[in-house]
Design an enzyme around this catalytic site. Structure first.
Site, PDB file in Angstrom:
ATOM      1  N   ASP A  96       0.845  -1.196   0.000  1.00  0.00           N
ATOM      2  CA  ASP A  96       0.000   0.000   0.000  1.00  0.00           C
ATOM      3  C   ASP A  96       0.886   1.254   0.000  1.00  0.00           C
ATOM      4  OD1 ASP A  96      -2.136   1.758   0.470  1.00  0.00           O
ATOM      5  OD2 ASP A  96      -3.124   0.343   1.822  1.00  0.00           O
ATOM      6  N   ASP A 196      -2.864   4.755  -2.370  1.00  0.00           N
ATOM      7  CA  ASP A 196      -3.802   5.463  -1.504  1.00  0.00           C
ATOM      8  C   ASP A 196      -4.195   6.795  -2.146  1.00  0.00           C
ATOM      9  OD1 ASP A 196      -4.985   5.477   1.237  1.00  0.00           O
ATOM     10  OD2 ASP A 196      -3.785   7.291   1.471  1.00  0.00           O
ATOM     11  N   GLU A 246      -6.907   4.034  -5.285  1.00  0.00           N
ATOM     12  CA  GLU A 246      -8.081   4.442  -4.520  1.00  0.00           C
ATOM     13  C   GLU A 246      -8.479   5.831  -4.993  1.00  0.00           C
ATOM     14  OE1 GLU A 246      -9.463   5.037   0.104  1.00  0.00           O
ATOM     15  OE2 GLU A 246      -7.583   5.854  -0.585  1.00  0.00           O
ATOM     16  N   HIS A 318     -11.036  -1.227   5.202  1.00  0.00           N
ATOM     17  CA  HIS A 318     -10.735  -0.754   6.552  1.00  0.00           C
ATOM     18  C   HIS A 318     -11.286   0.627   6.851  1.00  0.00           C
ATOM     19  CE1 HIS A 318      -7.896   1.042   3.863  1.00  0.00           C
ATOM     20  NE2 HIS A 318      -7.550   1.902   4.816  1.00  0.00           N
ATOM     21  N   ASP A 319     -11.928   1.269   5.876  1.00  0.00           N
ATOM     22  CA  ASP A 319     -12.524   2.587   6.109  1.00  0.00           C
ATOM     23  C   ASP A 319     -14.047   2.512   6.157  1.00  0.00           C
ATOM     24  OD1 ASP A 319     -10.012   3.830   5.964  1.00  0.00           O
ATOM     25  OD2 ASP A 319     -10.181   4.136   3.793  1.00  0.00           O
TER      26      ASP A 319
HETATM   27  O1  TEU Z   1      -8.708   6.816   2.582  1.00  0.00           O
HETATM   28  C1  TEU Z   1      -9.120   7.909   1.828  1.00  0.00           C
HETATM   29  C2  TEU Z   1     -10.465   8.478   1.993  1.00  0.00           C
HETATM   30  O2  TEU Z   1     -10.714   9.537   1.466  1.00  0.00           O
HETATM   31  C3  TEU Z   1     -11.560   7.837   2.755  1.00  0.00           C
HETATM   32  O3  TEU Z   1     -11.415   6.554   3.076  1.00  0.00           O
HETATM   33  C4  TEU Z   1     -11.817   8.647   3.965  1.00  0.00           C
HETATM   34  O4  TEU Z   1     -10.870   8.389   4.952  1.00  0.00           O
HETATM   35  C5  TEU Z   1     -13.154   8.363   4.565  1.00  0.00           C
HETATM   36  O5  TEU Z   1     -14.068   8.047   3.593  1.00  0.00           O
HETATM   37  C6  TEU Z   1     -13.613   9.611   5.256  1.00  0.00           C
HETATM   38  O6  TEU Z   1     -14.886   9.433   5.706  1.00  0.00           O
HETATM   39  C7  TEU Z   1      -7.365   6.462   2.535  1.00  0.00           C
HETATM   40  C8  TEU Z   1      -7.092   5.300   3.449  1.00  0.00           C
HETATM   41  O7  TEU Z   1      -7.791   4.174   2.996  1.00  0.00           O
HETATM   42  C9  TEU Z   1      -7.451   5.703   4.850  1.00  0.00           C
HETATM   43  O8  TEU Z   1      -7.338   4.646   5.752  1.00  0.00           O
HETATM   44  C10 TEU Z   1      -6.537   6.834   5.238  1.00  0.00           C
HETATM   45  O9  TEU Z   1      -6.915   7.341   6.486  1.00  0.00           O
HETATM   46  C11 TEU Z   1      -6.585   7.964   4.213  1.00  0.00           C
HETATM   47  O10 TEU Z   1      -6.502   7.516   2.875  1.00  0.00           O
HETATM   48  C12 TEU Z   1      -5.404   8.884   4.420  1.00  0.00           C
HETATM   49  O11 TEU Z   1      -4.233   8.247   4.041  1.00  0.00           O
END
Ligand code: TEU
Length: 547
Positions: A96, A196, A246, A318-319
């Site tokens: 990642d 990411d 992403e 994970h989000d």
């Molecule tokens: O996530 C990016 C992102 O914009 C969303 O997942 C956001 O955190 C969420 O929808 C807000 O409600 C990526 C990663 O997957 C995440 O874990 C990180 O925190 C983020 O980037 C920053 O690196």
């Protein structure tokens, strides 16, 4: 390009997968110990969330050194063992890459703070008075997207936490430094990469206030994003690997470009996971709009197909909260709805992702107190909700449904204390139902969600129709029915998914011609010869026709 159409990718949230040393945190040796389980699933790639050196303000998405393993996760030797042991089992690794920002603890940022002009230009610093940020942009984790550094008399941009400073991709030295990170891991034997927030890397030339939003329209799919991604891929020679970007708040047109112009194999888009956001606001609850859910799949599947683009298929990561709790019924129809959601996504056109625990039907965490949450975003928004006058119970209910921690609970291996994840105290608690929902129990049950996932994966491997076939959608007006036909040459597969707890009778489908391929009920059911879909039923079958 590598063939990624018949592959299945399994996402490991390292911190919560398996703890080998009793410190309560998952680690690389823990993963090595579970490789046989992963191999038995039949997946091809393991995407590991960041395990690089980090102060862990955002659980490793705040990287302080891209080339070092954080000691809480293990050592470089462990990474090498993991790659070798995985390879021996036919499993490839996908790492990642968090390249939109670094931790403020990164050496580059520290040099910038010390005033080194070369490194100031690695980030997005702007002069200004201490009380007026350069723009009114908001951080995705709440509050201003700018942080002031008094001794420099400058602000720096952070689209996420204030300890995650955005990199300046317009600086060729930054792009070169990031290419070296890819080269380093590629040389170690990594065979895929996840990028990411890949579509946020290119910021506009001019920074201006956003009168209508939080600023995202200026930097999402920004001016040079396609050029920069292409350059990264070409210069590091990863064009033939499996890569996924992403894409935050992206558009179909841009995703077509990302996946057809030699930038990335596939993309994650999130529109279908915002169908329960009231007015687009994650922190305002509304029931799932299944009409929109269906429409988004329809538009993205057909749009990408027509242009030759490629989707990543997923409902969990994970989000995100757990899909079975969100789109299914994790109480009355737990097993049926988890299987239905799996089949519904895996049989569409694209490459499916399984997020750890999804194959068991893991539910949301069910926390009742703010002290149980760990995520920086949850903590921030809890405070913001209370400041905005939301009653405490309502704020907690919002977190119960929306917190990213729902997806970050420890992997449920068995019914022993802490779900067999650790011998110590887990950094975050598992849901209480882990005693019933876990790997050991699922292996014993021939009808388990786990076994259903294995069948789905096998089906993709055995049927080019699923990996390579086309898709068309059926029953556009039945809001709670997501039905489609996959076809290749003379062959067709029909897939019916009941997105509700009520029966649906399909007038146009006669069951006498129906040959079941996969489903979550033992037999095909009919009412007067017409197909009857029971609560949360999924049925993949061969049929003469649908009228
Ligand atoms: O996530 C990016 C992102 O914009 C969303 O997942 C956001 O955190 C969420 O929808 C807000 O409600 C990526 C990663 O997957 C995440 O874990 C990180 O925190 C983020 O980037 C920053 O690196």
């Amino acid at each position: 390009m590598a063939n990624f159409k018949d592959k299945v990718i399994y996402q490991i949230y390292v911190k919560s997968f398996s703890d080998s040393n009793g410190d309560g945190l998952g680690d690389l040796r823990g993963i090595i110990g579970k490789l046989d389980y992963l191999q038995s699933l039949g997946v091809d790639y393991l995407w590991l969330t960041p395990f690089f050196r980090s102060p862990m303000n955002d659980n490793g998405y705040d990287v302080a050194d891209y080339l070092a393993v954080d000691p809480v996760f293990g050592s470089m030797g462990d990474v090498e063992t993991l790659i070798a042991e995985a390879g021996r089992r036919g499993l490839a690794l996908m790492f990642d890459m968090v390249f939109n920002h670094t931790s403020t603890g990164h050496e580059w940022f520290q040099k910038a703070l010390a005033g080194d002009p070369n490194y100031l230009d690695y980030y997005i610093f702007r002069d200004g008075a201490p009380d007026v940020p350069p723009t009114n942009w908001q951080s995705k984790f709440g509050g201003s997207a700018w942080e002031y550094v008094p001794h420099l008399k400058k602000w720096y941009l952070h689209l996420f936490d204030k300890t995650q400073a955005d990199l300046n991709w317009d600086n060729p030295a930054v792009r070169e430094a990031l290419k070296n990170v890819i080269r380093f891991w590629k040389a170690k034997g990594v065979q895929g990469f996840r990028f990411d927030v890949a579509n946020l890397i290119s910021k506009p030339a001019l920074f201006e206030d956003d009168d209508t939003g939080d600023g995202r329209r200026f930097y999402t799919d920004g001016p040079h994003v396609h050029e920069y991604l292409k350059e990264l891929v070409v210069d590091t020679g990863i064009g033939d690997m499996v890569t996924v970007g992403e894409m935050s708040s992206t558009s179909l047109d841009n995703c077509i470009r990302y996946t057809t112009e030699k930038e990335l194999s596939m993309v994650f888009s999130f529109h279908h996971l915002k169908v329960d956001y009231k007015n687009g606001d994650k922190w305002e609850l509304q029931p799932v709009d299944f009409g929109a859910f269906k429409r988004l799949f329809h538009d993205w599947q057909l749009g990408m197909q027509q242009a030759g683009g490629w989707n990543a298929l997923f409902l969990c990561n994970h989000d995100q909260p757990r899909a079975v709790s969100r789109f299914g019924d994790d109480k009355r129809y737990w097993k049926q709805s988890a299987k239905m959601l799996a089949a519904c996504t895996h049989l569409m056109r694209g490459t499916p992702y399984i997020f750890q625990g999804e194959e068991l039907g893991v539910t949301n965490a069910g926390y009742t107190d703010i002290s149980q949450y760990r995520d920086v975003e949850s903590q921030n928004y809890y405070r913001i909700m209370l400041e905005n006058g939301k009653p405490k119970e309502e704020a907690l209910e919002t977190l119960r449904q929306r917190s990213r921690d729902n997806g970050r609970t420890p992997m449920q291996w068995d019914g022993s204390p802490n779900a067999g994840f650790t011998d110590g105290t887990p950094w975050i608690q598992p849901p209480e139902n882990y005693r019933a929902i876990n790997v050991a129990a699922a292996l014993q049950d021939p009808d388990s969600i786990l076994h259903f996932y294995k069948s789905l994966i096998r089906l993709r491997k055995e049927n080019p129709l699923i990996s390579d076939g086309k898709i068309e959608f059926l029953y556009p007006d039945e809001t709670r029915l997501l039905a489609y036909r996959r076809f290749l040459g003379a062959e067709s597969l029909f897939v019916f998914n009941n997105l509700s707890g009520k029966e649906i009778c399909l007038d146009g489908v006669r069951t006498d011609s129906c040959e079941k391929v996969l489903g979550n009920y033992p037999e095909v059911s009919n009412r007067e010869g017409k197909l009857l879909l029971r609560p949360y039923e999924t049925l993949a079958c061969r049929l003469d026709a649908v009228r």
